[in-house]
Design a protein around this motif. Structure first.
Motif, PDB file in Angstrom:
ATOM      1  N   ALA A  77      59.300  37.828  36.122  1.00  0.00           N
ATOM      2  CA  ALA A  77      58.363  38.669  35.710  1.00  0.00           C
ATOM      3  C   ALA A  77      58.415  39.625  37.068  1.00  0.00           C
ATOM      4  O   ALA A  77      58.317  39.344  38.210  1.00  0.00           O
ATOM      5  CB  ALA A  77      56.910  38.131  35.683  1.00  0.00           C
ATOM      6  N   ASP A  78      58.245  41.257  36.748  1.00  0.00           N
ATOM      7  CA  ASP A  78      58.190  42.005  37.828  1.00  0.00           C
ATOM      8  C   ASP A  78      56.780  42.577  38.217  1.00  0.00           C
ATOM      9  O   ASP A  78      56.739  43.455  39.094  1.00  0.00           O
ATOM     10  CB  ASP A  78      59.385  43.204  37.483  1.00  0.00           C
ATOM     11  N   LEU A  79      55.903  42.153  37.382  1.00  0.00           N
ATOM     12  CA  LEU A  79      54.394  42.343  37.638  1.00  0.00           C
ATOM     13  C   LEU A  79      53.629  41.297  37.088  1.00  0.00           C
ATOM     14  O   LEU A  79      53.990  40.863  36.178  1.00  0.00           O
ATOM     15  CB  LEU A  79      53.865  43.608  37.112  1.00  0.00           C
ATOM     16  N   VAL A  80      52.463  40.737  38.027  1.00  0.00           N
ATOM     17  CA  VAL A  80      51.853  39.844  37.825  1.00  0.00           C
ATOM     18  C   VAL A  80      50.499  40.269  37.939  1.00  0.00           C
ATOM     19  O   VAL A  80      50.048  40.728  39.048  1.00  0.00           O
ATOM     20  CB  VAL A  80      51.988  38.346  38.220  1.00  0.00           C
ATOM     21  N   ILE A  81      49.415  40.143  36.937  1.00  0.00           N
ATOM     22  CA  ILE A  81      48.072  40.577  37.256  1.00  0.00           C
ATOM     23  C   ILE A  81      47.266  39.506  36.849  1.00  0.00           C
ATOM     24  O   ILE A  81      47.374  38.492  35.816  1.00  0.00           O
ATOM     25  CB  ILE A  81      47.689  41.509  36.187  1.00  0.00           C
ATOM     26  N   ILE A  82      46.259  38.950  37.767  1.00  0.00           N
ATOM     27  CA  ILE A  82      45.335  37.891  37.815  1.00  0.00           C
ATOM     28  C   ILE A  82      44.202  38.208  38.425  1.00  0.00           C
ATOM     29  O   ILE A  82      44.103  39.073  39.203  1.00  0.00           O
ATOM     30  CB  ILE A  82      46.156  36.598  38.539  1.00  0.00           C
ATOM     31  N   GLY A  83      43.122  37.869  37.864  1.00  0.00           N
ATOM     32  CA  GLY A  83      41.718  37.784  38.436  1.00  0.00           C
ATOM     33  C   GLY A  83      41.236  36.771  39.293  1.00  0.00           C
ATOM     34  O   GLY A  83      41.754  35.660  39.242  1.00  0.00           O
ATOM     35  N   ASN A  84      40.836  37.105  40.324  1.00  0.00           N
ATOM     36  CA  ASN A  84      40.288  36.038  41.284  1.00  0.00           C
ATOM     37  C   ASN A  84      38.961  36.566  42.008  1.00  0.00           C
ATOM     38  O   ASN A  84      38.851  37.409  42.846  1.00  0.00           O
ATOM     39  CB  ASN A  84      41.047  35.821  42.382  1.00  0.00           C
ATOM     40  N   PHE A 114      35.027  40.678  41.670  1.00  0.00           N
ATOM     41  CA  PHE A 114      33.896  39.952  41.712  1.00  0.00           C
ATOM     42  C   PHE A 114      33.938  39.060  43.146  1.00  0.00           C
ATOM     43  O   PHE A 114      32.977  38.423  43.443  1.00  0.00           O
ATOM     44  CB  PHE A 114      33.768  38.857  40.545  1.00  0.00           C
ATOM     45  N   MET A 115      34.893  39.585  44.029  1.00  0.00           N
ATOM     46  CA  MET A 115      35.168  38.668  45.012  1.00  0.00           C
ATOM     47  C   MET A 115      34.103  38.927  46.070  1.00  0.00           C
ATOM     48  O   MET A 115      33.604  37.896  46.904  1.00  0.00           O
ATOM     49  CB  MET A 115      36.460  38.987  45.681  1.00  0.00           C
ATOM     50  N   ASP A 116      33.458  39.767  46.265  1.00  0.00           N
ATOM     51  CA  ASP A 116      32.305  40.330  47.079  1.00  0.00           C
ATOM     52  C   ASP A 116      31.177  39.318  46.425  1.00  0.00           C
ATOM     53  O   ASP A 116      29.996  39.103  47.488  1.00  0.00           O
ATOM     54  CB  ASP A 116      31.924  41.615  47.048  1.00  0.00           C
ATOM     55  N   LEU A 117      31.162  38.506  45.471  1.00  0.00           N
ATOM     56  CA  LEU A 117      29.972  37.684  45.291  1.00  0.00           C
ATOM     57  C   LEU A 117      30.483  36.141  45.479  1.00  0.00           C
ATOM     58  O   LEU A 117      29.467  35.411  45.578  1.00  0.00           O
ATOM     59  CB  LEU A 117      29.675  37.643  43.834  1.00  0.00           C
ATOM     60  N   VAL A 118      31.632  35.977  46.123  1.00  0.00           N
ATOM     61  CA  VAL A 118      31.918  34.934  46.708  1.00  0.00           C
ATOM     62  C   VAL A 118      31.722  34.794  48.220  1.00  0.00           C
ATOM     63  O   VAL A 118      32.260  35.642  49.078  1.00  0.00           O
ATOM     64  CB  VAL A 118      33.576  34.706  46.566  1.00  0.00           C
ATOM     65  N   VAL A 135      45.502  44.564  45.708  1.00  0.00           N
ATOM     66  CA  VAL A 135      44.304  43.953  45.232  1.00  0.00           C
ATOM     67  C   VAL A 135      43.211  44.949  44.874  1.00  0.00           C
ATOM     68  O   VAL A 135      42.909  46.111  45.437  1.00  0.00           O
ATOM     69  CB  VAL A 135      43.737  43.275  46.346  1.00  0.00           C
ATOM     70  N   VAL A 136      42.498  44.861  43.459  1.00  0.00           N
ATOM     71  CA  VAL A 136      41.815  45.715  43.122  1.00  0.00           C
ATOM     72  C   VAL A 136      40.417  45.240  43.466  1.00  0.00           C
ATOM     73  O   VAL A 136      40.002  44.269  43.144  1.00  0.00           O
ATOM     74  CB  VAL A 136      42.077  45.955  41.647  1.00  0.00           C
ATOM     75  N   ARG A 137      39.671  46.224  44.066  1.00  0.00           N
ATOM     76  CA  ARG A 137      38.184  45.974  44.218  1.00  0.00           C
ATOM     77  C   ARG A 137      37.218  46.841  43.703  1.00  0.00           C
ATOM     78  O   ARG A 137      37.599  47.850  43.420  1.00  0.00           O
ATOM     79  CB  ARG A 137      37.908  45.811  45.922  1.00  0.00           C
ATOM     80  N   SER A 138      36.097  46.413  43.459  1.00  0.00           N
ATOM     81  CA  SER A 138      34.853  47.139  42.840  1.00  0.00           C
ATOM     82  C   SER A 138      33.591  47.153  43.821  1.00  0.00           C
ATOM     83  O   SER A 138      33.474  46.064  44.348  1.00  0.00           O
ATOM     84  CB  SER A 138      34.709  46.688  41.747  1.00  0.00           C
ATOM     85  N   LEU A 139      33.048  48.161  43.901  1.00  0.00           N
ATOM     86  CA  LEU A 139      31.383  48.148  44.345  1.00  0.00           C
ATOM     87  C   LEU A 139      30.596  47.759  43.107  1.00  0.00           C
ATOM     88  O   LEU A 139      29.439  47.474  43.704  1.00  0.00           O
ATOM     89  CB  LEU A 139      31.261  49.535  45.044  1.00  0.00           C
ATOM     90  N   THR A 140      30.972  47.655  42.143  1.00  0.00           N
ATOM     91  CA  THR A 140      29.946  47.729  40.985  1.00  0.00           C
ATOM     92  C   THR A 140      29.259  46.695  40.571  1.00  0.00           C
ATOM     93  O   THR A 140      28.192  46.438  40.045  1.00  0.00           O
ATOM     94  CB  THR A 140      30.594  48.251  39.609  1.00  0.00           C
ATOM     95  N   LYS A 141      29.711  45.362  41.072  1.00  0.00           N
ATOM     96  CA  LYS A 141      29.262  44.146  40.624  1.00  0.00           C
ATOM     97  C   LYS A 141      28.133  43.959  41.694  1.00  0.00           C
ATOM     98  O   LYS A 141      26.772  43.695  41.255  1.00  0.00           O
ATOM     99  CB  LYS A 141      30.425  42.965  40.616  1.00  0.00           C
ATOM    100  N   MET A 142      28.491  43.747  43.037  1.00  0.00           N
ATOM    101  CA  MET A 142      27.622  43.559  44.156  1.00  0.00           C
ATOM    102  C   MET A 142      26.260  44.354  44.088  1.00  0.00           C
ATOM    103  O   MET A 142      25.322  44.087  44.224  1.00  0.00           O
ATOM    104  CB  MET A 142      28.090  43.407  45.414  1.00  0.00           C
TER     105      MET A 142
END
Length: 195
Positions: A77-84, A114-118, A135-142
């Motif tokens: 695999a040359d690209l792996v995408i996973i949520g955490n 969703f990491m900022d909720l951890v 790492v993909v981050r979002s401001l929209t959840k918190m």
């Protein structure tokens, strides 16, 4: 944003949320053997397929508590995408498990929307500085501001530069940029930590 993640500016690309980030990954990196670990937000796979890229899935099982065994990811695999933590299961994968996926010739994309909720963000790779990691981050959840489309990608500066080249001009709105600045102030960070 760079200070928020404990990295230099060359490590961060503001964007119009995770959906744009996954589109940039598909278009700018053009992987040939991508793997998306599921259960997962549907957008990473949709962005790859929209770019005409075949996707292989690694399915995590309820019987195993939806935990990842890195050995299940194909070596080529040359690209792996996973949520955490993973959406929709909420499973928080240990950072060491994710680091086990890093290797030369592979890009690892970790969706940390969703990491900022951890509390303490203990398993985040955002400040790890690992080559080949985004790492993909979002401001929209918190902050409950999904309509603004405000997020960022943090990681390997060479990969960030490739994503930036593929990003269309004016991709991030002024209100989204203002929200990014406001959400990174010491007062906002203290409020988020207390949540």
């Amino acid at each position: 944003l760079a200070a928020r993640h404990g990295v230099g500016e060359e490590h961060v690309l503001p964007n119009a949320g995770a959906a744009e980030a996954f589109t940039l990954v598909a278009r700018a990196l053009g992987p040939r053997r991508p793997v998306v670990v599921h259960p997962q937000f549907t957008e990473p796979e949709a962005a790859l397929r929209d770019a005409g890229i075949d996707v292989r899935r690694v399915l995590l099982l309820d019987a195993d508590g939806f935990t990842l065994d890195p050995a299940r990811v194909p070596e080529n695999a040359d690209l792996v995408i996973i949520g955490n933590p993973t959406n929709p299961t909420g499973v928080l994968h240990p950072a060491d498990t994710l680091r086990a996926l890093v290797r030369p010739g592979r890009v690892l994309v970790v969706d940390e929307a969703f990491m900022d909720l951890v509390p303490g963000e203990t398993e985040s790779l955002a400040a790890a500085g690992l080559p080949g990691v985004l790492v993909v981050r979002s401001l929209t959840k918190m902050w409950g501001i999904a309509g603004l489309r405000a997020g960022n990608v943090v990681g390997d500066p060479a990969l960030i530069a490739r994503l930036a080249e593929a990003q269309r001009p004016w991709a991030v709105s002024t209100p989204a940029l203002d929200a990014m600045v406001a959400c990174c102030t010491p007062a906002a960070l203290a409020k988020a930590d207390a949540a």
